[in-house]
Design a protein around this motif. Structure first.
Motif, short mmCIF file in Angstrom:
data_model
loop_
_atom_site.label_atom_id
_atom_site.label_comp_id
_atom_site.label_asym_id
_atom_site.label_seq_id
_atom_site.Cartn_x
_atom_site.Cartn_y
_atom_site.Cartn_z
N MET A 1 0.85 -1.19 0.00
CA MET A 1 0.00 0.00 0.00
C MET A 1 0.88 1.24 0.00
N MET A 2 0.47 2.28 -0.74
CA MET A 2 1.22 3.53 -0.84
C MET A 2 0.25 4.70 -0.95
N TRP A 3 0.74 5.93 -0.70
CA TRP A 3 -0.17 7.08 -0.75
C TRP A 3 0.04 7.97 -1.98
N ASP A 4 1.21 7.92 -2.60
CA ASP A 4 1.51 8.85 -3.68
C ASP A 4 1.10 8.30 -5.04
N SER A 5 0.05 8.88 -5.62
CA SER A 5 -0.45 8.39 -6.93
C SER A 5 0.56 8.62 -8.05
N ASN A 6 1.41 9.68 -7.89
CA ASN A 6 2.42 9.96 -8.92
C ASN A 6 3.43 8.82 -9.07
N GLN A 7 3.65 8.08 -7.96
CA GLN A 7 4.65 7.01 -7.99
C GLN A 7 4.06 5.65 -8.38
N LEU A 8 2.74 5.61 -8.49
CA LEU A 8 2.07 4.32 -8.78
C LEU A 8 2.59 3.64 -10.05
N PRO A 9 2.71 4.34 -11.19
CA PRO A 9 3.19 3.67 -12.40
C PRO A 9 4.56 3.01 -12.24
N ALA A 10 5.48 3.70 -11.54
CA ALA A 10 6.83 3.15 -11.34
C ALA A 10 6.78 1.87 -10.53
N TYR A 11 5.96 1.85 -9.47
CA TYR A 11 5.90 0.67 -8.62
C TYR A 11 5.11 -0.47 -9.26
N SER B 1 -3.86 5.11 -1.73
CA SER B 1 -4.90 5.89 -1.05
C SER B 1 -4.29 7.22 -0.61
N GLY B 2 -5.05 8.32 -0.68
CA GLY B 2 -4.53 9.64 -0.29
C GLY B 2 -4.04 9.68 1.16
N TRP B 3 -3.13 10.61 1.45
CA TRP B 3 -2.40 10.70 2.72
C TRP B 3 -3.25 10.45 3.97
N ASN B 4 -4.31 11.20 4.18
CA ASN B 4 -5.10 11.06 5.41
C ASN B 4 -5.81 9.71 5.50
N ASP B 5 -6.46 9.32 4.40
CA ASP B 5 -7.16 8.03 4.37
C ASP B 5 -6.18 6.88 4.54
N TYR B 6 -4.98 7.09 4.01
CA TYR B 6 -3.93 6.05 4.05
C TYR B 6 -3.61 5.64 5.49
N TRP B 7 -3.32 6.63 6.33
CA TRP B 7 -2.91 6.31 7.70
C TRP B 7 -4.06 5.77 8.54
N THR B 8 -5.28 6.21 8.22
CA THR B 8 -6.46 5.65 8.88
C THR B 8 -6.59 4.18 8.53
N ALA B 9 -6.40 3.87 7.23
CA ALA B 9 -6.49 2.47 6.76
C ALA B 9 -5.43 1.59 7.40
N ILE B 10 -4.20 2.12 7.53
CA ILE B 10 -3.11 1.35 8.14
C ILE B 10 -3.44 1.06 9.61
N SER B 11 -3.81 2.12 10.34
CA SER B 11 -4.08 1.95 11.79
C SER B 11 -5.26 1.04 12.06
N THR B 12 -6.36 1.22 11.32
CA THR B 12 -7.52 0.35 11.53
C THR B 12 -7.22 -1.07 11.05
N GLY B 13 -6.37 -1.17 10.03
CA GLY B 13 -5.95 -2.49 9.52
C GLY B 13 -5.18 -3.29 10.56
N VAL C 1 2.88 -5.28 3.15
CA VAL C 1 3.98 -4.32 2.99
C VAL C 1 3.36 -2.95 2.78
N PHE C 2 3.94 -1.92 3.41
CA PHE C 2 3.42 -0.57 3.18
C PHE C 2 4.53 0.47 3.25
N THR C 3 4.30 1.57 2.53
CA THR C 3 5.22 2.70 2.58
C THR C 3 5.09 3.35 3.95
N ASP C 4 6.23 3.50 4.63
CA ASP C 4 6.22 4.00 6.00
C ASP C 4 6.88 5.38 6.05
N HIS C 5 6.55 6.13 7.09
CA HIS C 5 7.03 7.51 7.24
C HIS C 5 7.71 7.66 8.60
N LEU C 6 8.78 8.48 8.64
CA LEU C 6 9.54 8.66 9.88
C LEU C 6 8.70 9.23 11.02
#
Length: 408
Positions: free
Chosen positions: A1-11, A32-44, A53-58
């Motif tokens: 799972m990732m939040w940046d749609s611009n990077q989707l084609p590369a991945y 999924s967009g930034w805010n929805d993304y972290w909600t989905a991760i936490s509730t998941g 596997v998910f894109t993680d942030h410091l």
């Protein structure tokens, strides 16, 4: 799972290449967009449906690791002899604590200014002027002089003119994107650090310095810009968004991260340029040097396969593909230059971000209880930017609260 749609084609390309080499593994990417993304991760995590596997942030991983939600990759890295020295300095270490490793670096980013060059040329501001700005919290330095030239009222007067009507501004010279929370990555961190501020002594240190006079005078300076008519109020910016204001030609300069290069190329229908941030009172430019990583959820039922995928995402094979799309700067040394060359071939000079990477760089604040600290700092900075409180008293109270939260 990732939040940046611009990077989707590369991945998606990396996934296709990976599946060819590993026919028994299928990769499904969700974006999924930034805010929805972290909600989905936490509730998941709670419901047992988090991605393997998910894109993680410091700013997020300290809490996840503390709550035992991330797989420690250190034994796997050692077993498979992953060359961690291949990553740009500091990126790998950011994701480790007490001998454990919670992510493999995927990219890095710095901050720059994107400028409407049509407006700059009309105002008699050259690219060289923009590339060599200086700033201070007393009078704003050459940065504020340029911002004043670029701020226009409805009658076409700039902010240096005695006739300038700051109640009828058509174009703001500069726009601070918002309060920025504990990181202030694009909002105020670069100004404050170039003014002598530091967040903490080192990552995980349980003492913050948000009560620093250097940060207070920086925020008081930014809070004063709307009153001069050279910047929109925080209330307006919150509803419109600084990036959308720039695209709509309502503002001439905004600070943004290297991950937004593609967004502005695709959406700004006028001549733009990326320039380095101004030199501050310390004599240097400053930028947050942030890097994302891929983490594995501890609840994954396919951890061996997840590790194979994470290892591939962190490899030169995948990161070279990512560099070829020219959206972000991959973590492996030398790949950023490849991405910059790709961007140049598309008509975008993004070398300002490399200039910033060679300037004074600092890490995001990394600490336990990050989300609570973030809320506390964000609320106090919002109060300052809305002129409801002076920075010194707001930050003193917020810093005491933040330090208490970290020590709990």
């Amino acid at each position: 799972m990732m939040w940046d749609s611009n990077q989707l084609p590369a991945y998606k390309q990396c996934a296709a290449d990976f599946e060819k080499k590993n026919s028994d593994i299928t990769i499904k990417i969700t974006q999924s967009g930034w805010n929805d993304y972290w909600t989905a991760i936490s509730t998941g995590f709670i419901s047992g449906t988090a991605p393997d596997v998910f894109t993680d942030h410091l700013a997020k991983y300290p809490e996840f690791s503390k709550n035992g939600q991330l797989v420690d990759l250190a034994p796997l890295i050692m077993r498979d002899k992953v060359d961690t020295a291949a990553y740009t300095n500091g990126l790998y270490d950011n994701w480790g604590r007490d001998g454990k490793q919670f992510g493999l670096p995927k990219d890095w980013d710095t901050i720059g200014f994107v400028v409407n060059m049509e407006m700059a040329k009309k105002a008699g501001v050259s690219l060289a002027d923009l590339q060599n700005m200086n700033w201070n919290p007393k009078d704003g330095g050459s940065f504020e002089k340029i911002v004043r030239k670029l701020s226009l009222d409805a009658a076409g007067n700039n902010a240096n003119s005695a006739s300038f009507d700051k109640k009828k501004v058509a174009v703001y010279g500069y726009q601070n994107p918002g309060a920025g929370g504990m990181m202030g990555q694009t909002e105020w961190g670069h100004f404050a650090v170039s003014n002598g501020f530091k967040y903490q002594d080192k990552p995980w240190d349980p003492k913050f310095y948000y009560d620093s006079p250097k940060l207070a005078e920086t925020l008081d300076y930014l809070a004063g810009l709307p009153g001069k008519g050279v910047s929109a109020s925080l209330e307006n910016t919150k509803s419109l968004g600084a990036d959308a204001m720039f695209v709509a030609k309502k503002v001439a300069i905004v600070p943004q991260g290297s991950w937004m290069i593609t967004y502005f190329k695709d959406n700004a229908k006028f001549d733009t340029a990326w320039v380095p941030l101004p030199t501050g009172p310390t004599g240097s430019r400053a930028t947050m040097f942030n890097g994302l990583a891929d983490s594995i959820w501890v609840g994954s039922k396919v951890q061996p396969e997840a590790w194979k995928w994470v290892k591939y995402l962190g490899s030169a094979d995948c990161q070279s593909v990512v560099a070829g799309y020219g959206v972000v700067f991959p973590a492996i040394k030398g790949m950023a230059e490849k991405a910059i060359a790709v961007q140049k071939s598309k008509g975008v000079d993004s070398s300002a971000f490399l200039t910033m990477a060679k300037s004074k760089t600092y890490l995001p604040p990394i600490a336990d209880s990050g989300s609570e600290v973030d809320e506390v700092i964000k609320a106090s900075i919002e109060a300052v930017l809305m002129n409801k409180s002076d920075a010194t008293s707001a930050l003193k109270a917020a810093n005491a609260k933040a330090n208490q939260l970290v020590k709990q």
